[in-house]
Scaffold this active site. Structure first.
Site, PDB file in Angstrom:
ATOM      1  N   ASN A  62       1.067 -11.061  17.345  1.00 42.59           N
ATOM      2  CA  ASN A  62      -0.296 -10.527  17.345  1.00 42.59           C
ATOM      3  C   ASN A  62      -1.156 -10.968  16.170  1.00 42.59           C
ATOM      4  OD1 ASN A  62       0.217  -8.894  19.697  1.00 42.59           O
ATOM      5  ND2 ASN A  62       1.354  -7.496  18.375  1.00 42.59           N
ATOM      6  N   LYS A 121     -12.392  -0.885  13.591  1.00 45.04           N
ATOM      7  CA  LYS A 121     -12.837  -1.712  12.471  1.00 45.04           C
ATOM      8  C   LYS A 121     -14.364  -1.748  12.411  1.00 45.04           C
ATOM      9  CE  LYS A 121      -8.637  -4.416  12.967  1.00 45.04           C
ATOM     10  NZ  LYS A 121      -8.020  -5.654  13.435  1.00 45.04           N
ATOM     11  N   ARG A 294      -0.492  -3.178   7.655  1.00 44.97           N
ATOM     12  CA  ARG A 294      -1.331  -4.269   7.166  1.00 44.97           C
ATOM     13  C   ARG A 294      -1.861  -3.960   5.759  1.00 44.97           C
ATOM     14  NH1 ARG A 294      -4.465  -7.797  10.241  1.00 44.97           N
ATOM     15  NH2 ARG A 294      -4.685  -6.291  11.938  1.00 44.97           N
ATOM     16  N   ASP A 315       8.202   3.075  -6.545  1.00 47.97           N
ATOM     17  CA  ASP A 315       8.296   4.477  -6.938  1.00 47.97           C
ATOM     18  C   ASP A 315       8.602   5.361  -5.732  1.00 47.97           C
ATOM     19  OD1 ASP A 315       7.640   6.894  -8.681  1.00 47.97           O
ATOM     20  OD2 ASP A 315       6.165   7.099  -7.071  1.00 47.97           O
ATOM     21  N   GLU A 370      13.503   3.011  -6.823  1.00 45.47           N
ATOM     22  CA  GLU A 370      13.743   4.282  -7.509  1.00 45.47           C
ATOM     23  C   GLU A 370      14.307   5.252  -6.478  1.00 45.47           C
ATOM     24  OE1 GLU A 370      11.490   7.751 -10.111  1.00 45.47           O
ATOM     25  OE2 GLU A 370      10.744   7.101  -8.169  1.00 45.47           O
TER      26      GLU A 370
END
Length: 660
Positions: A62, A121, A294, A315, A370
């Site tokens: 895609n 979008k 994305r 983290d 972590e």
């Protein structure tokens, strides 16, 4: 009569499942060879790998591949066009309208509306001015570049925070760090810097863990160009730079963060209670969302490309891996804790993708997890069905040292338990060991030095005054704790800035509770520069410990062989990288002609002695002494030698007859 056949049929089914898993996951057989106890969970690795592979395939179908997909920052956000105009693009599926405002528009909230596109979008084009100048002024960028250093054979990390890097009560700058701290790091023998609190965060006291702008370097320390100069200067020194990346959660700020970006609570995050971390009071990403993938993968790529970081310390990985986020979990090590419905496989697949992207784009890059849970295969290659990390933090080690200092007298320290904690890690999954990090320095806790010496650090650290029992004990144990952690605890080593010389007090950022004071939000490097203070001794030891590791490479050597952990004598001895490490933790007893086993014959010499004068020791050992190993079996080793090992002293002996 059919009942007795059920186990055989079940076993046959399990064999078929294992065969199918081995066929689907390219190198799963290698993982199961390393740890056969994972065989019952082969189907879990198969499912995880197939999900990872399917997402990777879908990205290819895609989006034209992960290379193109992870460059979302090149089209999303705000960009200058070749004609001088400005092009803007955002993903805000729940929004009814999107507008751009700022100084250029007099902060008119509706003057520049976006146009709605497909799939949530929006875009906006602002043409250049008549004189072809851009409609939104922007400072010019500077370009430096030195080549990235190669991945270090041994990883010695200096965990750093730019803002607190000055001894003055203020926010330090990128330029200050570049000019004043980088030379110290280089001199101390560290080859890697882990930069904290770089991703922009509105609340300084959050230590950078409440990110509000993922595609921005914190402006409180200076300009983007100055951060690039910092990274580039480190590269010139041969030091790699890791970003402390926070993709486990995000600030709940809606004014300047991602929260409610399109007017809904479900744009980048889970909706409802699942989208909020109860302890952190922050928002949790929905890792199954295509546009969230994305966004996060492009963020990884952007930091690698734009600022030339050499990798990441991720983290909050434990929070990502499990739906329970690790809250209220003891993690006993039972494998059933790491598989099944409690695992958030969408988050795990994202981490696999992030590691795949990072290592594909830059093969010498480094990623560290972590994770306190100890999930099996997290640091195994994705081709084995693993998480793809290079290292995980050995988070149980600092907890053990704090526990010993808080709860036990020195004479009650359990040598076997110390060794177990330092060596309890998965075979062929690398760990970064540390005696303390920023967590132990934060207000509410104490650094090792402060646990050891407390208030006497204010009055009795002068070399002009005789040792007090408290300062003597503190300085000797500080060195021993760090060396045994360095030598036995992992395949990498980490130190939080300033702790190498026993930084006093704690770390606390300006906030209402302390009247916005910067007094504890600083690192007093001036203490180690003062020749009349004993901090210099700890600094010298840390430097020489790192430099010896650079020469001998014990962190990249196979795990150590521990030949002795004697509870009565309070001694620990082990061999690693052709070196013999000897520790005497006894508070008062020294041992003459103490027999130590070794696998190596020949002559040995002292190469590091915590009792040396330059390290604040008592100079009880003669460094010109030769130690000869004889063919006398001891503690399961074919050879042994006799040494003098004073109380509260650590030694490293090197066999000088062996070729380098």
């Amino acid at each position: 009569m059919a009942a007795p056949a059920a186990p055989a049929a079940e076993e046959k089914g399990s064999e078929a499942q294992l065969k199918a898993a081995l066929a689907d996951v390219p190198e799963l057989g290698r993982l199961l060879e390393i740890d056969p106890y994972l065989k019952p969970y082969a189907a879990d690795f198969q499912r995880r790998y197939k999900k990872f592979n399917q997402v990777l395939h879908d990205i290819g179908e895609n989006e034209g591949g992960i290379d193109k997909f992870s460059r979302g920052y090149e089209s999303f956000g705000i960009h200058r066009c070749s004609d001088g105009g400005i092009y803007c693009k955002e993903w805000a599926p729940g929004a009814e309208g999107v507008f751009l405002t700022g100084e250029f528009s007099g902060w008119n909230p509706f003057s520049h509306p976006y146009k709605k596109l497909e799939y949530g979008k929006w875009e906006l084009y602002i043409p250049p001015k008549q004189n072809k100048s851009p409609p939104i002024p922007h400072g010019s960028k500077l370009k430096f570049r030195h080549s990235r250093p190669k991945k270090p054979r041994s990883l010695r990390i200096y965990e750093s925070h730019v803002g607190i890097s000055s001894h003055e009560g203020k926010i330090a700058s990128y330029k200050h760090f570049t000019s004043n701290v980088l030379p110290r790091i280089k001199d101390l023998g560290y080859n890697c810097i882990q930069l904290m609190a770089i991703m922009e965060h509105a609340y300084y006291a959050s230590f950078g863990y409440q990110v509000t702008s993922f595609f921005a370097a914190s402006s409180r320390y200076g300009t983007p160009e100055e951060l690039k100069e910092l990274v580039d200067t480190a590269h010139l020194m041969g030091i790699v730079v890791l970003l402390d990346v926070v993709h486990s959660h995000a600030s709940k700020n809606s004014e300047d963060g991602l929260n409610m970006f399109d007017g809904t609570d479900s744009c980048y995050f889970h909706s409802g209670p699942r989208g909020t971390h109860d302890l952190w009071d922050s928002r949790l990403f929905i890792y199954s969302s295509w546009e969230v993938l994305r966004f996060l993968l492009s963020n990884i790529r952007w930091w690698l490309e734009e600022y030339c970081f050499d990798g990441f310390r991720f983290d909050g990985v434990t929070s990502m891996l499990y739906h329970h986020h690790g809250m209220g979990q003891g993690f006993s090590g039972d494998y059933s804790e790491y598989f099944g419905l409690q695992v958030d496989e969408d988050a795990l697949v994202y981490l696999m993708l992030a590691n795949h992207l990072t290592h594909t784009m830059y093969p010498d890059s480094i990623t560290i997890a972590e994770d306190v849970s100890g999930m099996p295969a997290l640091c195994s290659p994705t081709s084995q069905g693993g998480g793809g990390f290079d290292y995980r933090l050995a988070m149980a080690i600092p907890d053990k040292w704090i526990q010993l200092l808080k709860e036990f007298k020195d004479e009650d320290w359990n040598m076997g338990n110390i060794v177990y904690t330092l060596t309890n890690r998965r075979h062929l999954e690398k760990c970064v060991a540390y005696a303390e990090s920023h967590d132990q320095a934060l207000v509410g806790d104490k650094t090792l030095a402060f646990w050891l010496m407390d208030a006497e650090m204010y009055t009795n650290m002068s070399v002009l005054a005789p040792f007090t029992p408290v300062i003597d004990r503190g300085i000797q144990l500080h060195k021993m704790i760090r060396l045994i952690t360095h030598g036995l605890g992992g395949e990498g080593y980490l130190n939080f800035m300033g702790n190498e010389f026993g930084h006093p007090e704690w770390l606390d950022f300006p906030r209402k509770g302390n009247n916005e004071s910067y007094h504890y939000a600083r690192r007093q490097f001036n203490l180690t520069d003062d020749d009349l203070l004993r901090y210099k001794f700890l600094n010298n030891f840390d430097r020489d410990m790192n430099r010896l590791e650079e020469t001998c490479g014990w962190l990249s050597a196979p795990q150590a062989y521990v030949s002795e952990k004697h509870e009565g004598n309070k001694t620990i001895t082990f061999e690693r990288a052709g070196l013999l490490f000897i520790f005497n933790f006894h508070p008062s007893k020294s041992y003459t002609d103490y027999r130590v086993g070794t696998a190596m014959p020949g002559k040995f010499k002292i190469v590091l002695d915590s009792d040396a004068a330059e390290y604040g020791g008592h100079q009880r050992l003669d460094h010109s002494t030769d130690y000869f190993a004889e063919a006398f079996e001891h503690n399961g080793r074919p050879y042994s030698l006799l040494v003098y090992i004073p109380s509260r002293v650590a030694l490293i002996l090197q066999n000088v007859d062996l070729p380098n």
